[in-house]
Design an enzyme around this catalytic site. Sequence first.
Site, PDB file in Angstrom:
ATOM      1  N   THR A  91     -24.793 -17.788   4.769  1.00 48.71           N
ATOM      2  CA  THR A  91     -25.348 -16.627   4.936  1.00 48.71           C
ATOM      3  C   THR A  91     -26.745 -17.238   6.253  1.00 48.71           C
ATOM      4  O   THR A  91     -27.427 -17.972   5.572  1.00 48.71           O
ATOM      5  CB  THR A  91     -26.255 -16.511   3.738  1.00 48.71           C
ATOM      6  OG1 THR A  91     -24.967 -16.117   2.893  1.00 48.71           O
ATOM      7  CG2 THR A  91     -27.020 -15.118   3.677  1.00 48.71           C
TER       8      THR A  91
ATOM      9  N   LYS B 173     -24.839  -8.686   3.735  1.00 51.34           N
ATOM     10  CA  LYS B 173     -25.115  -9.506   2.899  1.00 51.34           C
ATOM     11  C   LYS B 173     -26.429  -9.876   2.464  1.00 51.34           C
ATOM     12  O   LYS B 173     -26.664 -10.049   1.182  1.00 51.34           O
ATOM     13  CB  LYS B 173     -24.663 -10.799   3.396  1.00 51.34           C
ATOM     14  CG  LYS B 173     -25.031 -12.146   2.908  1.00 51.34           C
ATOM     15  CD  LYS B 173     -24.208 -12.410   1.215  1.00 51.34           C
ATOM     16  CE  LYS B 173     -24.727 -13.704   0.754  1.00 51.34           C
ATOM     17  NZ  LYS B 173     -24.175 -13.699  -0.785  1.00 51.34           N
TER      18      LYS B 173
HETATM   19  P1  NAD Z   1     -23.790 -26.298  -0.476  1.00 53.69           P
HETATM   20  O1  NAD Z   1     -24.958 -26.940  -0.170  1.00 53.69           O
HETATM   21  O2  NAD Z   1     -23.173 -26.395  -2.064  1.00 53.69           O
HETATM   22  O3  NAD Z   1     -22.313 -26.608   0.559  1.00 53.69           O
HETATM   23  C1  NAD Z   1     -22.809 -26.601   1.695  1.00 53.69           C
HETATM   24  C2  NAD Z   1     -22.160 -27.750   2.507  1.00 53.69           C
HETATM   25  O4  NAD Z   1     -22.149 -27.799   3.792  1.00 53.69           O
HETATM   26  C3  NAD Z   1     -23.044 -29.252   1.971  1.00 53.69           C
HETATM   27  O5  NAD Z   1     -21.899 -29.949   1.179  1.00 53.69           O
HETATM   28  C4  NAD Z   1     -23.167 -29.924   3.243  1.00 53.69           C
HETATM   29  O6  NAD Z   1     -23.429 -31.172   2.886  1.00 53.69           O
HETATM   30  C5  NAD Z   1     -22.383 -29.345   4.308  1.00 53.69           C
HETATM   31  N1  NAD Z   1     -22.651 -29.396   5.591  1.00 53.69           N
HETATM   32  C6  NAD Z   1     -23.983 -29.357   6.208  1.00 53.69           C
HETATM   33  N2  NAD Z   1     -23.924 -29.295   7.452  1.00 53.69           N
HETATM   34  C7  NAD Z   1     -22.526 -29.575   7.853  1.00 53.69           C
HETATM   35  C8  NAD Z   1     -22.074 -30.001   9.037  1.00 53.69           C
HETATM   36  N3  NAD Z   1     -22.962 -29.845  10.084  1.00 53.69           N
HETATM   37  N4  NAD Z   1     -20.674 -30.135   8.901  1.00 53.69           N
HETATM   38  C9  NAD Z   1     -20.032 -30.234   7.695  1.00 53.69           C
HETATM   39  N5  NAD Z   1     -20.700 -30.050   6.551  1.00 53.69           N
HETATM   40  C10 NAD Z   1     -21.869 -29.729   6.806  1.00 53.69           C
HETATM   41  O7  NAD Z   1     -23.988 -24.685  -0.398  1.00 53.69           O
HETATM   42  P2  NAD Z   1     -22.860 -23.462  -1.060  1.00 53.69           P
HETATM   43  O8  NAD Z   1     -23.501 -22.993  -2.281  1.00 53.69           O
HETATM   44  O9  NAD Z   1     -21.605 -23.900  -1.014  1.00 53.69           O
HETATM   45  O10 NAD Z   1     -23.363 -22.343   0.101  1.00 53.69           O
HETATM   46  C11 NAD Z   1     -22.755 -22.504   1.482  1.00 53.69           C
HETATM   47  C12 NAD Z   1     -23.182 -21.244   2.238  1.00 53.69           C
HETATM   48  O11 NAD Z   1     -22.642 -19.976   1.479  1.00 53.69           O
HETATM   49  C13 NAD Z   1     -24.614 -20.904   2.104  1.00 53.69           C
HETATM   50  O12 NAD Z   1     -24.945 -20.166   3.460  1.00 53.69           O
HETATM   51  C14 NAD Z   1     -25.053 -20.031   0.843  1.00 53.69           C
HETATM   52  O13 NAD Z   1     -25.887 -19.273   1.283  1.00 53.69           O
HETATM   53  C15 NAD Z   1     -23.755 -18.998   0.872  1.00 53.69           C
HETATM   54  N6  NAD Z   1     -23.370 -18.406  -0.275  1.00 53.69           N
HETATM   55  C16 NAD Z   1     -23.569 -19.327  -1.338  1.00 53.69           C
HETATM   56  C17 NAD Z   1     -23.218 -18.767  -2.933  1.00 53.69           C
HETATM   57  C18 NAD Z   1     -23.189 -19.675  -3.998  1.00 53.69           C
HETATM   58  O14 NAD Z   1     -23.155 -18.815  -5.166  1.00 53.69           O
HETATM   59  N7  NAD Z   1     -23.373 -20.699  -4.052  1.00 53.69           N
HETATM   60  C19 NAD Z   1     -22.606 -17.491  -2.759  1.00 53.69           C
HETATM   61  C20 NAD Z   1     -22.549 -16.632  -1.702  1.00 53.69           C
HETATM   62  C21 NAD Z   1     -23.093 -17.260  -0.563  1.00 53.69           C
END
Ligand code: NAD
Length: 303
Positions: free
Chosen positions: A110, A185
């Site tokens: 997002t 979204k």
């Molecule tokens: P999270 O922080 O658990 O996971 C994201 C991962 O990306 C982290 O482990 C981080 O270390 C990694 N990362 C950061 N920069 C990086 C790079 N350059 N290369 C490789 N890895 C990298 O977050 P999440 O909850 O999994 O959410 C991910 C995305 O999905 C966000 O944009 C969030 O808004 C969206 N989202 C989350 C949910 C939810 O319920 N958690 C639901 C819908 C959408």
Amino acid sequence: MFATSVRRAFSTGSQQTVGFLGIGNMGQSMCKNLIANGFKVQGYDIMEGARDSAAASGVNVVGSVAEAAANADFVVSCLPATAHVQEAMTMKGGVFASARPGTIILDTSTILPGGSLEMGEAARAAGMTFIDTPMSGGVLGARAGTLSFMCGGDAAHVEAGTPVLKGMGKNVFHCGIAGQGLVAKLTNNLILGINMIAVAEALAMGEKMGGDPKVLSDIIAVSTGRCFSVDTYSPIPGYKEGTPACNDYNGGFMVKLITKDMGLAISAAKEGGAISTETQRAFDIYSHMMELGYGDKDFSYVY
Ligand code: NAD
């Protein structure tokens, strides 16, 4: 109750390779479901803990963004915010420098619609396709393989990416031109962020007036106040199995991410000339939680 991975009844891309970036709370389950649905996954995360945990759950973890993107048919990014996606795509050794021309990049993060459009342009210059495919369904939906994806871009590109998206979720919506997946979204998450606060306030009021929050939730779930934050993703510990509330509010949708989404929705409202009074209030509440040091907790901790 929740399957560790979900195999689809249909046949998918028969060993097509997906380079997966960001194996965090959502990404790990998404990778597991892609593997269960016949895709070869090469996953990478900048955090060692995330890499170790993904490897322990059967994901083929590689050592860099470049290795994840190399020779992949698709790249899926699932990263925290706009700056992380920009870095992974455009840095030296990033996706645009490492993937094959013709690769389709599905960004499930997002992020700012404007930032996504810029990356679409940069991808085109590199001979690739980058489309916004943000998702909804939370960690429970990621585990169960029931995520909804909201896609913005050319119909042909959305169609080409659909087998991959269906390898991680259930519903794929084509919302319109590039950026419209993110508009959809942000519209959804604006409601979610405000709703969770409303549910928290309502249940706290009921409880302080002598009610049982679980009984109140049973009633609301079949009454006019029903919503995802009551009947599925309850903030009450021990009420709905598998929720972050049952895990000390860990491993879900972090306060820092809903704060980001509320901020993105406010920016979008300003850009489009819409009112965002309640979104601003919700943003202030989640921002305050961050100031108190709860940024890594699930957003249902607001309860
Ligand atoms: P999270 O922080 O658990 O996971 C994201 C991962 O990306 C982290 O482990 C981080 O270390 C990694 N990362 C950061 N920069 C990086 C790079 N350059 N290369 C490789 N890895 C990298 O977050 P999440 O909850 O999994 O959410 C991910 C995305 O999905 C966000 O944009 C969030 O808004 C969206 N989202 C989350 C949910 C939810 O319920 N958690 C639901 C819908 C959408």
